[in-house]
Design a protein around this motif. Structure first.
Motif, short mmCIF file in Angstrom:
data_model
loop_
_atom_site.label_atom_id
_atom_site.label_comp_id
_atom_site.label_asym_id
_atom_site.label_seq_id
_atom_site.Cartn_x
_atom_site.Cartn_y
_atom_site.Cartn_z
N LEU A 96 0.81 -1.22 0.00
CA LEU A 96 0.00 0.00 0.00
C LEU A 96 0.84 1.27 0.00
CD1 LEU A 96 -2.76 -1.11 2.54
CD2 LEU A 96 -2.94 -0.98 0.05
N GLY A 97 2.09 1.18 0.47
CA GLY A 97 2.94 2.36 0.46
C GLY A 97 2.86 3.15 1.75
N GLU A 98 3.63 4.26 1.76
CA GLU A 98 3.74 5.06 2.97
C GLU A 98 2.46 5.81 3.31
OE1 GLU A 98 7.05 7.61 2.45
OE2 GLU A 98 8.55 6.00 2.47
N THR A 99 1.61 6.03 2.32
CA THR A 99 0.39 6.80 2.57
C THR A 99 -0.74 5.96 3.14
OG1 THR A 99 -0.36 6.41 0.29
CG2 THR A 99 0.96 8.38 0.69
N ALA A 100 -0.53 4.66 3.30
CA ALA A 100 -1.59 3.78 3.79
C ALA A 100 -1.86 4.05 5.26
CB ALA A 100 -1.19 2.32 3.59
N THR A 101 -3.11 4.02 5.61
CA THR A 101 -3.52 4.17 7.00
C THR A 101 -3.54 2.81 7.68
OG1 THR A 101 -5.87 3.88 6.48
CG2 THR A 101 -4.97 6.12 6.33
N PRO A 102 -3.51 2.80 9.02
CA PRO A 102 -3.59 1.51 9.72
C PRO A 102 -4.84 0.71 9.35
CG PRO A 102 -2.87 3.22 11.23
CD PRO A 102 -3.24 3.92 9.96
N ALA A 103 -5.94 1.40 9.09
CA ALA A 103 -7.16 0.69 8.68
C ALA A 103 -6.99 0.03 7.33
CB ALA A 103 -8.34 1.67 8.66
N ASP A 104 -6.31 0.73 6.41
CA ASP A 104 -6.05 0.14 5.09
C ASP A 104 -5.17 -1.10 5.22
OD1 ASP A 104 -7.51 2.14 3.85
OD2 ASP A 104 -5.75 3.44 3.58
N ILE A 105 -4.16 -1.01 6.08
CA ILE A 105 -3.26 -2.15 6.27
C ILE A 105 -4.00 -3.34 6.89
CG2 ILE A 105 -1.21 -2.96 7.52
CD1 ILE A 105 -0.08 -0.14 7.27
N ASP A 106 -4.89 -3.04 7.82
CA ASP A 106 -5.67 -4.12 8.44
C ASP A 106 -6.57 -4.80 7.42
OD1 ASP A 106 -4.50 -3.63 10.86
OD2 ASP A 106 -6.13 -2.34 11.60
N ARG A 107 -7.18 -4.01 6.54
CA ARG A 107 -8.04 -4.60 5.50
C ARG A 107 -7.22 -5.47 4.54
NH1 ARG A 107 -10.76 0.48 5.70
NH2 ARG A 107 -9.40 1.28 4.05
N MET A 108 -6.03 -5.00 4.18
CA MET A 108 -5.18 -5.79 3.28
C MET A 108 -4.72 -7.08 3.96
SD MET A 108 -3.79 -6.07 0.28
CE MET A 108 -3.84 -4.42 -0.45
N ASN A 109 -4.35 -6.97 5.24
CA ASN A 109 -3.95 -8.18 5.97
C ASN A 109 -5.09 -9.18 6.05
OD1 ASN A 109 -1.25 -7.57 6.56
ND2 ASN A 109 -1.81 -6.33 8.35
N HIS A 110 -6.30 -8.68 6.24
CA HIS A 110 -7.46 -9.57 6.30
C HIS A 110 -7.72 -10.20 4.94
CE1 HIS A 110 -11.26 -11.19 7.70
NE2 HIS A 110 -11.86 -10.67 6.62
#
Length: 347
Positions: free
Chosen positions: A70-84
């Protein structure tokens, strides 16, 4: 002159004199079952251990694939969705068992970075490895067989000594050094072959051979040396057997005795050596890809390793292990076919 009777070893015929067809078929069937059992007994644990180690090493790294994608601009919520989405929010054991279950159906997952199925990436790179590996094995068998037979027939002559010296020198040179030497010789000094690249066999067989011949030769040398040495030793021993002497007395030609009888009985150890050489060729293919700029599984795995793309690395690993297991199965089957007495070595 009275004909001299001699007993040929069991390997001279496909079934053996006096052996009923039903008994021969039973022996063959039991040998095949033992072959499959031994292959699976070794292959399945190797695959499991290798995949477990790969997953374990991936868990030890501090990198987060979702954050990298996702890159440096990703939010923690975005990272959680990608991990899921990739199932990375589950325990490692659950992730591994889920991947293993899908892998058994041919689904090796999706790349973290391209989200493309791993099987698609492997299916594009695998033909490169298969075609060049098969060509290398063919060259190793033909070259090693010719040198081994010639040395055995020379019997201590100049050709035998020359082959021994050549094999001793070639066995000390690694494949990547041979590859560089071939490029210097046939692509720079005498520019008749390309130094790198690849063209699919289905697209143009002639151009494929031009691109594949140098890496195939570089990979084949080590196997050819091993085959030549083993075949020379075993064939020299067979030529001293009583059945060869009896065949000579009966007036059979030298070529018929060697290629019709002795070679078949001497081929067993050489085929065994070939079984050890094929995994080495498959492993050395990774280095050959770097030397000759080939778009194979090695390049795919190196690119994935640089990004931490675990699904791709895992898929390549399983594929290469599968190639080794299948090649060993084929070599063992050839060994049983050429040396039928091997079918009776185990109860």
């Amino acid at each position: 002159m009275t004909a001299v009777e001699f007993d040929a070893p069991a390997g001279l015929t496909g079934r053996g004199a006096g052996v009923p067809l039903s008994r021969w078929a039973a022996q063959w069937g039991m040998a095949v079952l033992r072959l499959l059992r031994s292959t699976l007994f070794v292959g399945i644990p190797v695959v499991l251990i290798a995949t477990i180690i790969t997953y374990g090493l991936g868990a030890l790294t501090d990198t987060n694939p979702a954050a990298q994608v996702l890159g440096e601009t990703a939010t923690p919520a975005d990272i959680d969705r990608m991990n899921h989405y990739f199932g990375l929010d589950r325990p490692l054991v659950v992730q591994y068992l889920s991947w293993l279950g899908h892998a058994l159906t041919g689904d090796l997952g999706r790349s973290y970075y391209t989200t493309l199925p791993v099987t698609d990436s492997i299916s594009q790179a695998l033909p490169v490895n298969l075609s060049i590996t098969l060509l290398a094995v063919l060259i190793a068998v033909l070259l090693g067989g010719a040198l081994g037979i010639g040395a055995a027939l020379s019997g201590g002559g100049w050709f035998d000594r020359g082959v021994t010296l050549l094999c001793s020198a070639a066995s000390t040179v690694p494949p990547f050094v041979i590859g560089i030497g071939l490029i210097v010789l046939f692509s720079v000094t005498v520019p008749i072959l390309p130094s790198g690249g690849y063209v699919p066999f289905s697209e143009d067989p002639g151009r494929w051979l031009r691109f594949a011949i140098l890496p195939a030769i570089a990979l084949a040398v080590e196997g050819a040396v091993a085959i030549a040495r083993q075949l020379r030793t075993s064939l020299v021993g067979e030529l001293r057997e009583n059945y060869v002497t009896g065949a000579d007395v009966r007036g059979l030609t030298k070529l018929r005795v060697v290629f019709g009888h002795a070679l078949r009985n001497a081929a067993g150890p050489a085929i065994t050596v070939l079984g050890y050489s094929i995994p080495q060729i498959i492993g050395a293919m990774v280095v050959a890809e770097a030397v000759f700029n080939l778009p194979g599984l090695g390049k795919l795995s190196l690119d994935a390793a640089g990004k931490g793309d675990i699904p791709v690395i895992q898929g390549v690993l399983v594929t290469m292990i599968g190639l080794v297991v299948v090649s060993n199965l084929l070599v063992n089957a050839a060994l049983l076919r050429l040396t039928p007495h091997a079918r009776r070595q185990q109860p």
